[in-house]
Design a protein around this motif. Structure first.
Motif, PDB file in Angstrom:
ATOM      1  N   VAL A   1      42.740  47.298  36.823  1.00  0.00           N
ATOM      2  CA  VAL A   1      43.662  46.991  37.393  1.00  0.00           C
ATOM      3  C   VAL A   1      43.461  46.577  38.318  1.00  0.00           C
ATOM      4  N   SER A   2      44.709  45.877  38.621  1.00  0.00           N
ATOM      5  CA  SER A   2      44.346  45.145  40.283  1.00  0.00           C
ATOM      6  C   SER A   2      46.079  44.526  40.076  1.00  0.00           C
ATOM      7  N   SER A   3      46.359  44.684  41.260  1.00  0.00           N
ATOM      8  CA  SER A   3      47.029  43.622  41.779  1.00  0.00           C
ATOM      9  C   SER A   3      47.180  42.916  43.084  1.00  0.00           C
ATOM     10  N   VAL A   4      47.649  41.696  42.709  1.00  0.00           N
ATOM     11  CA  VAL A   4      47.490  40.743  44.410  1.00  0.00           C
ATOM     12  C   VAL A   4      48.955  40.117  44.300  1.00  0.00           C
ATOM     13  N   TYR A   5      49.106  40.005  46.155  1.00  0.00           N
ATOM     14  CA  TYR A   5      49.821  39.241  47.362  1.00  0.00           C
ATOM     15  C   TYR A   5      49.530  38.812  47.448  1.00  0.00           C
TER      16      TYR A   5
ATOM     17  N   LEU B   1      36.453  24.854  40.618  1.00  0.00           N
ATOM     18  CA  LEU B   1      37.021  24.824  39.231  1.00  0.00           C
ATOM     19  C   LEU B   1      37.293  23.566  38.952  1.00  0.00           C
TER      20      LEU B   1
ATOM     21  N   ASP C   1      43.393  30.172  42.489  1.00  0.00           N
ATOM     22  CA  ASP C   1      43.342  31.225  41.931  1.00  0.00           C
ATOM     23  C   ASP C   1      42.527  32.981  42.687  1.00  0.00           C
TER      24      ASP C   1
ATOM     25  N   SER D   1      38.529  26.412  32.356  1.00  0.00           N
ATOM     26  CA  SER D   1      36.789  26.520  32.911  1.00  0.00           C
ATOM     27  C   SER D   1      36.510  28.669  32.449  1.00  0.00           C
TER      28      SER D   1
ATOM     29  N   GLN E   1      37.331  40.668  40.670  1.00  0.00           N
ATOM     30  CA  GLN E   1      36.395  41.016  39.494  1.00  0.00           C
ATOM     31  C   GLN E   1      36.130  42.503  40.324  1.00  0.00           C
TER      32      GLN E   1
ATOM     33  N   LEU F   1      52.712  50.373  44.386  1.00  0.00           N
ATOM     34  CA  LEU F   1      51.364  49.147  44.830  1.00  0.00           C
ATOM     35  C   LEU F   1      51.674  49.009  46.650  1.00  0.00           C
ATOM     36  N   TYR F   2      51.795  48.951  47.009  1.00  0.00           N
ATOM     37  CA  TYR F   2      52.242  48.120  48.076  1.00  0.00           C
ATOM     38  C   TYR F   2      53.999  48.521  49.338  1.00  0.00           C
TER      39      TYR F   2
ATOM     40  N   ASP G   1      54.700  44.300  38.614  1.00  0.00           N
ATOM     41  CA  ASP G   1      53.545  43.943  38.391  1.00  0.00           C
ATOM     42  C   ASP G   1      53.611  44.580  36.718  1.00  0.00           C
TER      43      ASP G   1
ATOM     44  N   ASN H   1      45.097  42.895  48.453  1.00  0.00           N
ATOM     45  CA  ASN H   1      44.867  43.292  47.046  1.00  0.00           C
ATOM     46  C   ASN H   1      44.657  44.599  46.835  1.00  0.00           C
ATOM     47  N   SER H   2      45.246  45.082  46.029  1.00  0.00           N
ATOM     48  CA  SER H   2      44.941  46.742  45.443  1.00  0.00           C
ATOM     49  C   SER H   2      44.134  46.994  44.846  1.00  0.00           C
TER      50      SER H   2
ATOM     51  N   ARG I   1      58.801  43.830  43.824  1.00  0.00           N
ATOM     52  CA  ARG I   1      57.542  43.117  42.848  1.00  0.00           C
ATOM     53  C   ARG I   1      57.422  43.845  42.085  1.00  0.00           C
TER      54      ARG I   1
ATOM     55  N   ILE J   1      51.474  45.356  34.089  1.00  0.00           N
ATOM     56  CA  ILE J   1      49.680  46.189  33.712  1.00  0.00           C
ATOM     57  C   ILE J   1      50.072  46.469  32.649  1.00  0.00           C
TER      58      ILE J   1
ATOM     59  N   SER K   1      52.441  34.628  44.505  1.00  0.00           N
ATOM     60  CA  SER K   1      51.759  35.064  43.077  1.00  0.00           C
ATOM     61  C   SER K   1      49.966  35.409  43.412  1.00  0.00           C
ATOM     62  N   SER K   2      49.904  35.702  41.923  1.00  0.00           N
ATOM     63  CA  SER K   2      47.438  35.284  42.514  1.00  0.00           C
ATOM     64  C   SER K   2      47.620  34.146  42.447  1.00  0.00           C
ATOM     65  N   SER K   3      48.754  33.120  41.504  1.00  0.00           N
ATOM     66  CA  SER K   3      47.999  31.695  41.755  1.00  0.00           C
ATOM     67  C   SER K   3      49.021  30.745  42.166  1.00  0.00           C
TER      68      SER K   3
ATOM     69  N   ILE L   1      41.184  35.693  41.943  1.00  0.00           N
ATOM     70  CA  ILE L   1      40.507  36.311  40.483  1.00  0.00           C
ATOM     71  C   ILE L   1      40.009  37.583  41.367  1.00  0.00           C
TER      72      ILE L   1
END
Lengths: 390, 390, 390
Positions: free
Chosen positions: C62-66, C271, C314, A184, C318, B271-272, B314, C183-184, B312, B316, C96-98, C316
């Protein structure tokens, strides 16, 4: 005071200035300049507007991908038959956009923490002196095992022997698995959300369809063998040592027409493990990783180690949507007018510096503010004006 | 009729209009305006074209990343030695672009579903009344256990005790692991695909090389300790409580030169878990997660729970490719001409409103269509024209 | 020679050309043209500069998610109570981010490799002839089992029965779990790094806060039930068959103001598995995958198969940051001047082709280089000039 402002305002609103121009009647200059101007116009209309669609703004999507494999593999080793279902051959299991389908493996069963000799060919020794601890990466005990003539290590024993990769691949039947992709996409700028289950792709269609580039380009169910073939691999090669394939879901959409024409296109291209690459950089051929299943047997922690060779699939969503927008339209027109100005400058240069009658044209075009001009007689108006001022 | 069209066409093609201009011979205005115009020209050529490369269009890549760790860790707890190989310390195992390397852990072995008291300090109680079910998040049985003075819970028993994080970290040897990164990028607009195994990075080189910012900037094999250090952490801190490091693979490419100059650059940033961050937001320091290995012992489902502290990573991929394109070139030129027009307007304002001789220049520049002008005498030409019309 | 160059240079620097213009005193044309010009000016200043912020360049991050889940689930089946903690219900475990949160499941315990009959309703048979090997996807043994009237297969036995999905969902208590997002983001063009733990979101705040769209829009801790509700699902529906929810972290930042105003916004949207979608494409409703836990019992490899129904989240990111930049500013001005030129051309067309006095204005505007003009008498200046040349 008030009437002054009123006057200034009425002057401003009722007057309009337009540049005075010389109409040069000269075939050569005229034709050259008109052709340049028409060329600029053709470029702006034909290229910028029609070909590059310069009147549209663009947006890329945020997307979400869900994958599901189907199919059962079958192996028969040393008289032991077994089947491999989705929970056995897909890593990770939860249907993410990047996953690995196992096509070959080296299994080392019943590993337990302990001391055992290294494989022949690795850390060879003739006496304990050759096996000093810390000399190598593995944890050495410092002993040289007589029977194998290799050093003893602290490791998961027995040590994995991955010298021979099974050939033909054990799970070459993977080519008959099918992959279902659900994708999607949302274009935040235009507020449009689309799914790859577009109009016409409904339950009954999905139940029976299979993707084919020409006959069923919208069916979201793919046969693994077809993907491998279309990405330029042969299933025999990639199944043996592994590789990576990118599945590009291409959303190139024009939202000036009905949104239902916005449909995905699927492309497949090899990422690693390509036969061409093999010759170049052998170190990086193939795709494999190690995976352990842990268990307790008689109170001892054990594991089954799998060196998994497989095909890694990366679902890559590529998106570009376009829609009419006033800003790029006017920017394109505005900069087009600027190019027009350049064309005029070029023509003027021809007129004023290249033509035989250039002095005549110069006088037509320019009026001087002083009387030190080279051809005062030809400057009828300006001289007149200058004089009347004095 | 036909001849009329022919006439109009010949008029159109053989005539060419060019604006009539006043040549103002005034040092002050001349110098000021020429400097403004040269400044605009310098800006367009120097800044837009040379510095910002405004003649190029840009594209970002779709990319695919594959990672592989190497190295063995060693721990010795309570007399039990064990080693940790890749299958033990990398999560997830299949070599994705985001993964965790375990550097420390709290292990709780032999957990089974059952009833047991909470840890001291958590859900303290003096009688069963303090332990009503549902009062807390955990599933309470409602009983208060005398020996520990804590409530009894239904949980995986024994309950994990994570009050003390092992220090020094158990797997600080992680700094000697190596990470191999394989990255392939495709710029769809320019049709170029590159791999981080560029020209010169072949099998024999990969076998021996180790990334170094200056000496081996293209080697795709990284020592973990080096990455940690270059991202601003100390291995002791990050290994204990965990953290996150971004490895940026930077593809900034200019495809107007040979494609082989398009090479990746590697950057590392924390990052963290950064020490600076520690002071600010303590709640979010570190990186940890819980991971369970399940097994059956004597018919009872059990699990080994690991609270994993780790780094961790990443990967990128950041990409920006540029290539000559006619559209941005002409847009830059066109809008540059527009800026030129602004410069002219500014000069005109100086000329017509600020100079002492402004009325003279006004008369030179403007022709009026009526005789109601303020200075009819100085309007020689226009008055003449107007009169001749009457 | 040298003096010639000096002369040319002094001419160039001390002279300045400005176009001569006709000041047309005509109410209709004046008002129309001024309105067009003011409209263009209003568009450039109001729309391009103020509304669309055309003076800024843009950048994405660019980003990183935990992520980290908290909470315990509880089930009671056939008298067996058990709890589900994070290590049991989150896939994958490493934050992870998902990821997927299990909300329902079908468990098949004690599967071992063997031969067993298929489920009734699948591969029905009346004699062995109906069960030829290879006719179906599963590995058939070729036998028809009398008791169930289905074919015998080589598979993990007993075969999973997933005809009935537990309703109500077994882990509907998932709605009380909480999700912590870290999130950074880094904007490489502007060199700015931000974390979603912005100013004011410190340790003590995080310990107690819970996200609420209005009351606590910056708290990074979310209750699952709230997320589900705000994304348009009902927890009963999505928990039963699973679904996917996108958590959009929106970083829309203006770096012309203080960087501390750059704060994330959280949005939630469904989604897959949406009730509306259910009617359209039933095949693709829900979110589930199979997951196996392996163990050895009495020397036989066994597994516990879980068909996991869950909510996939997820995260995301943006991002769109803007900052003043000279290039887009001047491009906007330049192309605005170009649009101004278009306005002038339109006015000229009105003046020269639509007005009753158009011939008069034509003569005012244009000077001809030859005497074949239609109205020689009105071309006082140009005729004069032309004659004086001759």
């Amino acid at each position: 005071m008030k009437s002054q402002i009123t006057n200034a305002l009425s002057d401003f609103f009722f007057e309009y200035e337009t540049p005075r121009q010389v109409l040069v009647r000269n075939r050569r200059v005229g034709v050259v300049c008109r052709i340049i101007q028409l060329g600029v116009l053709a470029y702006i209309i034909g290229w910028v507007f029609i070909y590059e669609k310069g009147y549209q703004s663009t947006d890329t999507a945020v997307s979400s991908v869900y994958t599901k494999m189907k199919g059962v593999g079958y192996t028969s080793m040393n008289g032991t038959e077994r089947v491999w279902d989705v929970a056995d051959y897909v890593f990770p299991s939860q249907g993410s956009s990047s996953f690995v389908v196992m096509t070959n493996y080296i299994i080392t069963e019943g590993q337990a923490m302990g001391k055992c000799p290294e494989l022949p060919g690795k850390h060879n020794c003739s006496s304990d002196a050759d096996c000093e601890g810390g000399r190598y990466r593995r944890e050495m005990t410092g002993a040289c095992v007589n029977s194998t003539k290799t050093c003893e290590v602290l490791a998961w024993c027995p040590v994995e022997n991955d010298h021979n990769i099974p050939d033909p691949p054990l799970l070459i039947s993977a080519e008959n698995y099918t992959l279902f992709i659900k994708n999607s996409v949302t274009f935040p700028l235009f507020g449009v959300t689309r799914s790859n289950l577009v109009e016409g792709v409904d339950t009954s269609y999905i139940r029976t369809c299979l993707y084919h580039p020409k006959d069923a380009p919208l069916c979201p169910i793919f046969r693994l063998g077809d993907i491998v073939q279309q990405s330029g691999f042969s299933i025999e090669n990639i199944a043996k040592e592994g590789g990576a394939i990118g599945i590009v879901v291409d959303w190139t959409c024009n939202f000036d027409v009905d949104v239902k024409h916005c449909k995905p296109k699927y492309n497949f291209h090899g990422l690693y493990g390509h036969p061409d690459e093999k010759d170049k950089v052998k170190a990086s051929v193939g795709y494999n990783f190690r995976y352990a299943k842990h268990y307790i047997e008689n109170g001892i922690q054990k594991r089954t180690l799998l060196k998994v060779f497989g095909i890694r699939f990366d679902i890559i969503v590529q998106s570009l949507a376009r829609k009419f927008d006033i800003i790029p339209t006017l920017t394109a027109i505005g900069s087009g007018v600027g190019i027009f100005g350049v064309a005029t400058v070029v023509c003027d240069l021809v007129l004023l510096y290249l033509l035989p009658k250039r002095e005549f044209y110069k006088n037509m075009k320019f009026k001087h503010t002083d009387s030190h001009t080279q051809e005062p007689d030809s400057e009828a108006c300006s001289t007149e004006t200058g004089e009347s001022k004095k």
